[in-house]
Design a protein around this motif. Structure first.
Motif, PDB file in Angstrom:
ATOM      1  N   PRO A 198      30.094  68.817   3.280  1.00  0.00           N
ATOM      2  CA  PRO A 198      30.889  69.218   2.105  1.00  0.00           C
ATOM      3  C   PRO A 198      32.210  68.472   1.960  1.00  0.00           C
ATOM      4  CG  PRO A 198      29.984  71.133   3.205  1.00  0.00           C
ATOM      5  CD  PRO A 198      29.714  69.969   4.108  1.00  0.00           C
ATOM      6  N   THR A 199      32.957  68.292   3.024  1.00  0.00           N
ATOM      7  CA  THR A 199      34.288  67.678   2.882  1.00  0.00           C
ATOM      8  C   THR A 199      34.456  66.533   3.882  1.00  0.00           C
ATOM      9  OG1 THR A 199      35.191  69.312   4.420  1.00  0.00           O
ATOM     10  CG2 THR A 199      35.369  69.803   2.070  1.00  0.00           C
ATOM     11  N   GLY A 230      28.139  71.066  25.693  1.00  0.00           N
ATOM     12  CA  GLY A 230      29.588  71.070  25.534  1.00  0.00           C
ATOM     13  C   GLY A 230      30.254  69.766  25.912  1.00  0.00           C
ATOM     14  N   ALA A 231      29.468  68.737  26.272  1.00  0.00           N
ATOM     15  CA  ALA A 231      30.076  67.469  26.696  1.00  0.00           C
ATOM     16  C   ALA A 231      30.862  66.812  25.564  1.00  0.00           C
ATOM     17  CB  ALA A 231      28.996  66.513  27.198  1.00  0.00           C
ATOM     18  N   LEU A 232      30.463  67.053  24.320  1.00  0.00           N
ATOM     19  CA  LEU A 232      31.127  66.433  23.170  1.00  0.00           C
ATOM     20  C   LEU A 232      32.000  67.426  22.401  1.00  0.00           C
ATOM     21  CD1 LEU A 232      28.172  64.224  21.897  1.00  0.00           C
ATOM     22  CD2 LEU A 232      30.276  63.433  22.982  1.00  0.00           C
ATOM     23  N   GLN A 233      32.275  68.556  23.005  1.00  0.00           N
ATOM     24  CA  GLN A 233      33.092  69.556  22.319  1.00  0.00           C
ATOM     25  C   GLN A 233      34.458  68.974  21.970  1.00  0.00           C
ATOM     26  OE1 GLN A 233      33.377  73.232  24.415  1.00  0.00           O
ATOM     27  NE2 GLN A 233      34.646  74.228  22.869  1.00  0.00           N
ATOM     28  N   LEU A 260      31.248  67.603  14.129  1.00  0.00           N
ATOM     29  CA  LEU A 260      31.929  67.343  12.845  1.00  0.00           C
ATOM     30  C   LEU A 260      31.809  68.546  11.917  1.00  0.00           C
ATOM     31  CD1 LEU A 260      30.973  63.647  11.947  1.00  0.00           C
ATOM     32  CD2 LEU A 260      33.275  64.529  12.311  1.00  0.00           C
ATOM     33  N   ASN A 261      30.649  69.200  11.954  1.00  0.00           N
ATOM     34  CA  ASN A 261      30.417  70.333  11.067  1.00  0.00           C
ATOM     35  C   ASN A 261      31.420  71.457  11.268  1.00  0.00           C
ATOM     36  OD1 ASN A 261      26.756  70.077  11.096  1.00  0.00           O
ATOM     37  ND2 ASN A 261      28.277  69.043   9.849  1.00  0.00           N
ATOM     38  N   ARG A 262      32.018  71.536  12.446  1.00  0.00           N
ATOM     39  CA  ARG A 262      33.005  72.576  12.701  1.00  0.00           C
ATOM     40  C   ARG A 262      34.210  72.422  11.778  1.00  0.00           C
ATOM     41  NH1 ARG A 262      32.261  75.065  17.808  1.00  0.00           N
ATOM     42  NH2 ARG A 262      30.675  74.052  19.098  1.00  0.00           N
ATOM     43  N   SER A 263      34.495  71.179  11.359  1.00  0.00           N
ATOM     44  CA  SER A 263      35.647  70.918  10.491  1.00  0.00           C
ATOM     45  C   SER A 263      35.253  70.625   9.054  1.00  0.00           C
ATOM     46  CB  SER A 263      36.455  69.730  11.038  1.00  0.00           C
ATOM     47  OG  SER A 263      36.937  70.003  12.334  1.00  0.00           O
ATOM     48  N   THR A 264      34.089  70.003   8.866  1.00  0.00           N
ATOM     49  CA  THR A 264      33.691  69.583   7.521  1.00  0.00           C
ATOM     50  C   THR A 264      32.838  70.611   6.798  1.00  0.00           C
ATOM     51  OG1 THR A 264      31.666  68.507   8.327  1.00  0.00           O
ATOM     52  CG2 THR A 264      33.687  67.191   8.281  1.00  0.00           C
ATOM     53  N   ALA A 270      24.457  65.562  17.973  1.00  0.00           N
ATOM     54  CA  ALA A 270      25.450  66.400  18.644  1.00  0.00           C
ATOM     55  C   ALA A 270      26.844  66.135  18.097  1.00  0.00           C
ATOM     56  CB  ALA A 270      25.416  66.138  20.153  1.00  0.00           C
ATOM     57  N   VAL A 271      27.146  64.861  17.803  1.00  0.00           N
ATOM     58  CA  VAL A 271      28.439  64.522  17.202  1.00  0.00           C
ATOM     59  C   VAL A 271      28.530  65.130  15.808  1.00  0.00           C
ATOM     60  CG1 VAL A 271      29.928  62.658  16.402  1.00  0.00           C
ATOM     61  CG2 VAL A 271      28.661  62.398  18.551  1.00  0.00           C
ATOM     62  N   LEU A 272      27.447  65.057  15.037  1.00  0.00           N
ATOM     63  CA  LEU A 272      27.436  65.648  13.693  1.00  0.00           C
ATOM     64  C   LEU A 272      27.674  67.151  13.753  1.00  0.00           C
ATOM     65  CD1 LEU A 272      26.998  65.380  10.643  1.00  0.00           C
ATOM     66  CD2 LEU A 272      24.529  65.566  11.052  1.00  0.00           C
TER      67      LEU A 272
END
Length: 339
Positions: A189-190, A259-262, A154-158, A149-151
């Motif tokens: 990717p980044t 959405g707990a980790l949003q 992260l994917n939203r930015s990376t 879920a954390v990954l």
């Protein structure tokens, strides 16, 4: 008598009986400092002194008011029908009662205070204790689900996790050699570093392999991420962000609320990845027979701020018995985000 400060002298007529067999006598009743004085109106000779704190009314609410100085043996009695005197005696009693110690009230107050302190303790301690307990008892599969879920955050930015099968196969082969058997490595990717996520999940950026001469720098970042934080630490950090209600749901239902980790991934990217001490990290490089210089140079190409890692490189001046990856494996890893 401070309860009657507005009166210079307070007197009233009354009827006094010295004993049950005695006849009633007219008396003048006056209030002293702490006594009720009964005086013969003709001779002005004091007939009796009653202690005000001991004076007890035998017929509350009825008139004339009937008093005695000894409620346990009410032989001596006094009748008064002067309302001002009756009110004065009641005021004196109330004043005496207010000054008297009240063990029950004190005990009740202390009990209430203890209860309030306990409630405050629960309010401030229980949420943190709940989150810590949830992080401590989370089984591996649960922790890995939190890591995934954390990954995803992260994917939203990376950018999305790279999934080219040949490159992931290389990572799966490399994982038990660098980390523990249960770990997993993902590439995005980044991301110019490596991060440890809950459930022994590790992620690093394709930036570390795209233009690198070999996999040693990326491997060094993974070792540093493993050394800097334990799995329980990163799991706790994620649950602290999710909050006590999410931790409670995890304990009871086994999953976090949607959405707990949003926003948690974005938060992680604003923080510098924790860096372990040189001595502990060099011990890991030595154990894995990996050079520390490529990792150090990826942090600071000038080498000035990472001189300790360069000078104490355990593989300095030596040639590894075998390369970390074969040329085909290295090529496959570099192309994990292709296509």
């Amino acid at each position: 008598m401070t309860a009657l400060t507005e009166f210079e002298r307070l007197e009233a007529q009354g009827s006094w009986r010295e004993s049950p067999d005695a006849r009633l006598r007219e008396v003048i009743v006056s209030v002293g400092d702490a006594t009720l004085i009964l005086v013969d109106p003709k001779s002005e000779v004091p007939l009796s002194h009653w202690s005000l704190p001991a004076v007890t009314r035998l017929n509350p609410g009825r008139m004339p008011a009937l008093y005695t100085p000894r409620p346990e043996e009410p032989d001596e009695q006094l009748e008064i029908d002067d309302q001002l005197m009756i009110d004065a005696i009641e005021r004196v009693h109330r004043a005496i009662e207010s000054r008297r110690a009240h063990p029950g009230r004190l005990r009740g107050g202390l009990t209430l205070l203890a209860a309030l302190l306990m409630i405050a303790g629960l309010v401030f301690w229980l949420p943190d204790a709940l989150v810590r307990h949830a992080a401590r008892v989370a089984p591996p599969a649960q922790a890995r689900a939190i890591g995934e879920a954390v990954l995803a955050e992260l994917n939203r930015s990376t950018g999305a996790t790279c999934t080219r099968a040949s490159g992931q196969a290389v990572l799966d082969w490399l994982t038990p050699q660098l980390l523990q058997k249960e770990a997993a490595i993902r590439v995005v990717p980044t991301l110019n570093s490596a991060r440890r996520l809950p459930g022994d999940l590790f992620v690093f950026g394709a930036d570390l392999v795209d233009a690198a001469p070999g996999p040693e720098a990326a491997a060094g970042h993974l070792l540093a991420a493993a050394e800097a934080q334990g799995d329980d630490e990163v799991t706790l950090a994620a649950l602290e962000y999710a909050g006590p209600q999410a931790a409670l749901r995890l304990l009871t239902l086994g999953t976090l609320p949607q959405g707990a980790l949003q926003g948690y991934g974005e938060k992680l990217l604003t923080e510098h990845p924790p860096r372990p001490g040189d001595e502990a990290l060099l011990a890991r490089f030595t154990q894995k027979q990996l050079p520390s210089t490529p990792y150090a140079r990826s942090l600071d190409p000038t080498g000035e701020s990472v001189l300790g890692l360069i000078e104490a490189d355990p593989m300095r001046g030596t040639t590894p018995a075998r390369p970390l990856l074969t040329p085909p494996q290295w090529t496959a890893l570099q192309q994990i985000c292709a296509g």
